[in-house]
Design an enzyme around this catalytic site. Sequence first.
Site, mmCIF file in Angstrom:
data_model
loop_
_atom_site.group_PDB
_atom_site.id
_atom_site.type_symbol
_atom_site.label_atom_id
_atom_site.label_comp_id
_atom_site.label_asym_id
_atom_site.label_seq_id
_atom_site.Cartn_x
_atom_site.Cartn_y
_atom_site.Cartn_z
ATOM 1 N N LYS A 1 12.057 -106.136 25.627
ATOM 2 C CA LYS A 1 10.624 -105.810 25.671
ATOM 3 C C LYS A 1 10.322 -104.843 26.806
ATOM 4 O O LYS A 1 10.219 -105.278 27.963
ATOM 5 C CB LYS A 1 9.808 -107.081 25.865
ATOM 6 N N GLY B 1 7.299 -111.714 20.338
ATOM 7 C CA GLY B 1 6.316 -112.788 20.242
ATOM 8 C C GLY B 1 6.459 -113.749 21.403
ATOM 9 O O GLY B 1 7.343 -113.601 22.248
ATOM 10 N N LYS C 1 2.293 -106.129 27.341
ATOM 11 C CA LYS C 1 1.791 -107.414 27.867
ATOM 12 C C LYS C 1 2.419 -107.739 29.222
ATOM 13 O O LYS C 1 1.829 -108.463 30.020
ATOM 14 C CB LYS C 1 1.984 -108.538 26.850
HETATM 15 N N1 LIG Z 1 13.990 -114.492 29.174
HETATM 16 C C1 LIG Z 1 13.047 -114.565 28.242
HETATM 17 O O1 LIG Z 1 12.332 -115.584 28.122
HETATM 18 C C2 LIG Z 1 12.832 -113.414 27.294
HETATM 19 C C3 LIG Z 1 12.115 -113.651 26.118
HETATM 20 C C4 LIG Z 1 11.882 -112.587 25.246
HETATM 21 C C5 LIG Z 1 12.355 -111.322 25.548
HETATM 22 N N2 LIG Z 1 13.068 -111.129 26.689
HETATM 23 C C6 LIG Z 1 13.572 -109.768 26.945
HETATM 24 O O2 LIG Z 1 14.990 -109.765 26.855
HETATM 25 C C7 LIG Z 1 15.538 -108.736 27.703
HETATM 26 C C8 LIG Z 1 16.623 -109.368 28.575
HETATM 27 O O3 LIG Z 1 16.009 -110.352 29.366
HETATM 28 P P1 LIG Z 1 16.782 -111.636 29.929
HETATM 29 O O4 LIG Z 1 15.762 -112.660 30.214
HETATM 30 O O5 LIG Z 1 17.909 -112.008 29.035
HETATM 31 O O6 LIG Z 1 17.348 -111.055 31.315
HETATM 32 P P2 LIG Z 1 18.350 -111.723 32.369
HETATM 33 O O7 LIG Z 1 17.952 -111.194 33.701
HETATM 34 O O8 LIG Z 1 18.436 -113.201 32.176
HETATM 35 O O9 LIG Z 1 19.791 -111.139 31.940
HETATM 36 C C9 LIG Z 1 20.079 -109.796 31.756
HETATM 37 C C10 LIG Z 1 21.532 -109.735 31.309
HETATM 38 O O10 LIG Z 1 21.839 -108.406 30.926
HETATM 39 C C11 LIG Z 1 23.157 -108.126 31.365
HETATM 40 N N3 LIG Z 1 23.350 -106.684 31.457
HETATM 41 C C12 LIG Z 1 22.670 -105.808 32.226
HETATM 42 N N4 LIG Z 1 23.132 -104.554 32.004
HETATM 43 C C13 LIG Z 1 24.117 -104.668 31.085
HETATM 44 C C14 LIG Z 1 24.975 -103.743 30.436
HETATM 45 N N5 LIG Z 1 24.922 -102.450 30.700
HETATM 46 N N6 LIG Z 1 25.872 -104.213 29.529
HETATM 47 C C15 LIG Z 1 25.942 -105.538 29.244
HETATM 48 N N7 LIG Z 1 25.155 -106.464 29.823
HETATM 49 C C16 LIG Z 1 24.257 -106.029 30.737
HETATM 50 C C17 LIG Z 1 23.258 -108.831 32.719
HETATM 51 O O11 LIG Z 1 24.612 -109.023 33.094
HETATM 52 C C18 LIG Z 1 22.526 -110.140 32.420
HETATM 53 O O12 LIG Z 1 23.416 -111.128 31.946
HETATM 54 C C19 LIG Z 1 14.346 -108.167 28.479
HETATM 55 O O13 LIG Z 1 13.932 -106.973 27.874
HETATM 56 C C20 LIG Z 1 13.262 -109.237 28.339
HETATM 57 O O14 LIG Z 1 11.956 -108.712 28.389
HETATM 58 C C21 LIG Z 1 13.324 -112.139 27.571
HETATM 59 O O1 LIG Z 2 9.577 -113.943 31.764
HETATM 60 P P1 LIG Z 2 8.933 -112.705 31.192
HETATM 61 O O2 LIG Z 2 7.686 -112.337 31.912
HETATM 62 O O3 LIG Z 2 9.913 -111.582 31.050
HETATM 63 O O4 LIG Z 2 8.467 -113.077 29.693
HETATM 64 C C1 LIG Z 2 9.405 -113.554 28.790
HETATM 65 C C2 LIG Z 2 8.971 -113.336 27.343
HETATM 66 O O5 LIG Z 2 8.641 -111.996 27.101
HETATM 67 C C3 LIG Z 2 7.881 -114.260 26.894
HETATM 68 O O6 LIG Z 2 7.630 -114.084 25.517
#
Ligand SMILES: NC(=O)c1ccc[n+]([C@@H]2O[C@H](COP(=O)([O-])OP(=O)(O)OC[C@H]3O[C@@H](n4cnc5c(N)ncnc54)[C@H](O)[C@@H]3O)[C@@H](O)[C@H]2O)c1
Ligand SMILES: O=P(O)(O)OC[C@H](O)CO
Length: 326
Positions: free
Chosen positions: A101, A129, A184
């Site tokens: 996102k 979502g 958002k």
């Molecule tokens: N955590 C949530 O609740 C959630 C929910 C919906 C969407 N997202 C979206 O998902 C995406 C990732 O978020 P997250 O929460 O998993 O982050 P995070 O900080 O938990 O983890 C990021 C991961 O990406 C890996 N990474 C970074 N660069 C990399 C590369 N070049 N090659 C391979 N791996 C790499 C890191 O090693 C790490 O394990 C973001 O865009 C976030 O907005 C997160």
């Molecule tokens: O922890 P945030 O702020 O990256 O939000 C996680 C997800 O986007 C929620 O839907």
Amino acid sequence: MARIGVLGGGRWGTALSLHLARQGHQVLVFDIKSEVVESLRRGQNPYWEDVDTPKGIDATTELLEVIGFSQVLLLALPVQSIREALKDVDLNGKKVVSASKGLEVETSLRVSQILKEISPHCEVMCLSGPSFAREVAKGLPTAVVLAGEEEESLRYVQSLFFSPYFRVYLSTDLVGVELGGSLKNVVAIACGVSDGLGFGDNARAALITRGLAEMVRLGEKLGAKRETFYGLSGLGDLVLTATSSQSRNYTLGYLLGKGHSLSSALEKIGQVVEGVHTVMAVVKLSQELDVRAPISYAVYRLLQGEDPLQVAHQLLMNPPPHREFE
Ligand SMILES: NC(=O)c1ccc[n+]([C@@H]2O[C@H](COP(=O)([O-])OP(=O)(O)OC[C@H]3O[C@@H](n4cnc5c(N)ncnc54)[C@H](O)[C@@H]3O)[C@@H](O)[C@H]2O)c1
Ligand SMILES: O=P(O)(O)OC[C@H](O)CO
């Protein structure tokens, strides 16, 4: 049963892998961190001790292995790392579901646009979502939306994810769904700042409402449908993210409001905070497209180190009185 490759073994990639494996799919996760890969290989998820890890998940640090393995690729990398991570791979002909996102700072592009620049003939969908990773990992009820352009592919991917506790709605507004999940995050930072400053519940409700209006204004200029912002990927995710200390974006704002510097807040959180990057692209786009975006500008100035109280007062006091809808 499908073979699904997951790019990014962070919290989100892992939560979705757990969910997909519980649906009986074979999942192969790619991450650059060897400790993440080793933990998944041992049959343990790296983040939540109270969540069992089902069979069916493997992991690797070899990107090409995942690309070759997968019938569907799920992308859960931080947005700023996507172009560099995927620059040498051929995704043409692949179905790629983006679950990341944010907007790319350098280009202001959405994830589907970045992927199309890398591989023009890949088919991109977006899953978005209100969905905190931890809750999905625990199997708590969640509803999301899947957007794309091909009806048949949407239905196929919907069937892979759908379960009684993970409802997947469909949309053909890819632009709107991607933008909702990205924009958002910026509003959630603003709400966190407001709470950190002790401005109260009234102020947060006002920021959510005016923030949504700002998302709609920019979104429509970029080709999104207005109604999409009132759905799960817009209002739904905004309400979740802007009101919960589980959110990294909200927490970042809260810490700034409490007087932390940006670097100390980011260090304390220690995970990706997409709004910090996306706001740069939002400010650039709103200038280019002549869209009023006072909340995003306020967040931008805060991240440049300006005093939160001063920025907040200017946000509240500067605009002349005007109609709610104009
Ligand atoms: N955590 C949530 O609740 C959630 C929910 C919906 C969407 N997202 C979206 O998902 C995406 C990732 O978020 P997250 O929460 O998993 O982050 P995070 O900080 O938990 O983890 C990021 C991961 O990406 C890996 N990474 C970074 N660069 C990399 C590369 N070049 N090659 C391979 N791996 C790499 C890191 O090693 C790490 O394990 C973001 O865009 C976030 O907005 C997160
Ligand atoms: O922890 P945030 O702020 O990256 O939000 C996680 C997800 O986007 C929620 O839907």
